[in-house]
Scaffold this motif. Structure first.
Motif, mmCIF file in Angstrom:
data_model
loop_
_atom_site.group_PDB
_atom_site.id
_atom_site.type_symbol
_atom_site.label_atom_id
_atom_site.label_comp_id
_atom_site.label_asym_id
_atom_site.label_seq_id
_atom_site.Cartn_x
_atom_site.Cartn_y
_atom_site.Cartn_z
ATOM 1 N N UNK A 31 26.063 -25.576 -11.775
ATOM 2 C CA UNK A 31 26.373 -26.016 -13.127
ATOM 3 C C UNK A 31 27.704 -26.749 -13.088
ATOM 4 N N UNK A 33 30.627 -29.261 -15.334
ATOM 5 C CA UNK A 33 31.144 -29.484 -16.678
ATOM 6 C C UNK A 33 32.296 -30.490 -16.638
ATOM 7 N N UNK A 95 30.245 -23.865 -11.854
ATOM 8 C CA UNK A 95 29.969 -22.434 -11.812
ATOM 9 C C UNK A 95 28.651 -22.206 -11.090
ATOM 10 N N UNK A 97 26.384 -19.959 -11.966
ATOM 11 C CA UNK A 97 25.359 -19.775 -12.969
ATOM 12 C C UNK A 97 25.920 -20.132 -14.322
ATOM 13 N N UNK A 98 25.090 -20.020 -15.334
ATOM 14 C CA UNK A 98 25.564 -20.372 -16.666
ATOM 15 C C UNK A 98 26.275 -19.208 -17.324
ATOM 16 N N UNK A 99 26.895 -19.502 -18.426
ATOM 17 C CA UNK A 99 27.362 -18.483 -19.343
ATOM 18 C C UNK A 99 28.320 -17.476 -18.790
ATOM 19 N N UNK A 100 27.801 -16.346 -18.315
ATOM 20 C CA UNK A 100 28.700 -15.245 -18.034
ATOM 21 C C UNK A 100 29.331 -15.297 -16.656
ATOM 22 N N UNK A 101 29.119 -16.363 -15.949
ATOM 23 C CA UNK A 101 29.776 -16.496 -14.646
ATOM 24 C C UNK A 101 31.036 -17.338 -14.784
ATOM 25 N N UNK A 102 31.941 -17.095 -13.873
ATOM 26 C CA UNK A 102 33.232 -17.759 -13.925
ATOM 27 C C UNK A 102 33.102 -19.245 -13.651
ATOM 28 N N UNK A 103 33.776 -20.040 -14.458
ATOM 29 C CA UNK A 103 33.883 -21.468 -14.195
ATOM 30 C C UNK A 103 35.173 -21.726 -13.435
ATOM 31 N N UNK B 32 30.475 -13.480 -22.770
ATOM 32 C CA UNK B 32 31.464 -13.099 -21.771
ATOM 33 C C UNK B 32 32.798 -13.682 -22.224
ATOM 34 N N UNK B 34 36.999 -14.548 -21.347
ATOM 35 C CA UNK B 34 37.862 -14.949 -20.247
ATOM 36 C C UNK B 34 39.278 -15.217 -20.756
ATOM 37 N N UNK B 36 42.229 -17.727 -19.280
ATOM 38 C CA UNK B 36 42.666 -18.711 -18.286
ATOM 39 C C UNK B 36 44.150 -18.971 -18.474
ATOM 40 N N UNK B 93 31.975 -17.532 -23.340
ATOM 41 C CA UNK B 93 30.750 -18.224 -22.993
ATOM 42 C C UNK B 93 29.594 -17.335 -23.421
ATOM 43 N N UNK B 95 25.724 -17.306 -23.321
ATOM 44 C CA UNK B 95 24.449 -17.870 -22.873
ATOM 45 C C UNK B 95 23.328 -17.556 -23.855
ATOM 46 N N UNK B 102 31.810 -23.299 -22.207
ATOM 47 C CA UNK B 102 32.898 -22.382 -22.471
ATOM 48 C C UNK B 102 33.666 -22.918 -23.681
#
Lengths: 114, 114
Positions: A31, A33, A95, A97-103, B32, B34, B36, B93, B95, B102
């Motif tokens: 993913x 962005x 990232x 995965x989407x959404x709940x994974x860290x970017x 989720x 975060x 930063x 984020x 999903x 985000x």
């Protein structure tokens, strides 16, 4: 440690010119962005990209903007005809995965339109 | 729609003081959350995250607890250092709402004085 790499770090361009901002995401990420941050303001979402197509875009991302993944590693943002108000820091992120994974964010490209 | 609200800055503290930066959110699903951090002249770095209610994220002495009942994710540190001077962004984020992006708060600038 893997990281997102952006080039150039700073670009100055004349109003009306086309610019291409380049990003190399982390290699196993799916993913991608683009965000931008006008000086002193909030970080704004521009576009997300997955499976070789745009998955979501904001109202900022109008017809002047486009994104591309020209090969297996690069992810580019093109601004067709720059305006003064496009001056900002542009951040690429990726990232797993989407959404709940860290970017993971790159260091940014500071675009100055004169 | 989803949104993040952060306390206005700048926040100025003396070294070893206690830090709280408030963050509340609005989300349609179960986001989720975060924090930063952006050090001067640099990009965004993930400080900590929490993916479900009552989770506590922690890193480098910073902590934040995901409070669903108050829709909050306040950042705390018991004893700040000059090197903590930076801009802190709360983000979510979600999903479940069908988006991968985000959403960032406006950022809170922290200045720590020796």
């Amino acid at each position: 440690e893997p990281e997102v790499t952006q080039t150039p770090s700073h670009q100055v361009t004349q109003m009306g010119q086309e610019v291409i901002l380049r990003c190399v995401p982390i290699s196993n990420h799916l993913y991608f962005y683009w965000y931008r941050q006008i000086l002193g303001q909030k970080v704004e979402f521009l576009v997300s990209f997955y499976n070789n197509e745009i998955s979501e875009k904001s109202e900022i991302f109008d017809d002047q903007f486009s994104v591309e993944r020209p090969d297996g590693s690069n992810f580019t943002l093109k601004i067709r005809s720059t305006k003064l108000e496009d001056s900002a820091m542009y951040f690429c992120a990726s990232s797993e995965g989407p959404g709940n994974t860290e970017a993971f964010f790159g260091q940014g490209t500071r675009l100055t339109v004169v | 729609g989803n949104s993040v609200t952060q306390m206005e800055g700048p926040v100025t503290l003396s070294e070893e003081a206690f830090l709280t930066i408030n963050c509340t959110y609005t989300a349609t699903g179960y986001p989720s959350l975060f924090w930063y951090v952006q050090y001067p002249g640099e990009g965004l770095q993930l400080l900590l995250k929490a993916t479900k209610a009552d989770d506590k994220g922690s890193n480098k002495g910073f902590e934040a607890t995901y409070r669903k009942e108050t829709t909050s994710f306040h950042l705390e540190k018991g004893s700040v250092q000059v090197s903590d001077s930076a801009v802190y962004f709360c983000a979510l984020s979600d999903r479940a709402s069908g988006t991968y992006k985000y959403i960032f708060g406006t950022g809170t600038r922290l200045k720590v004085l020796a």
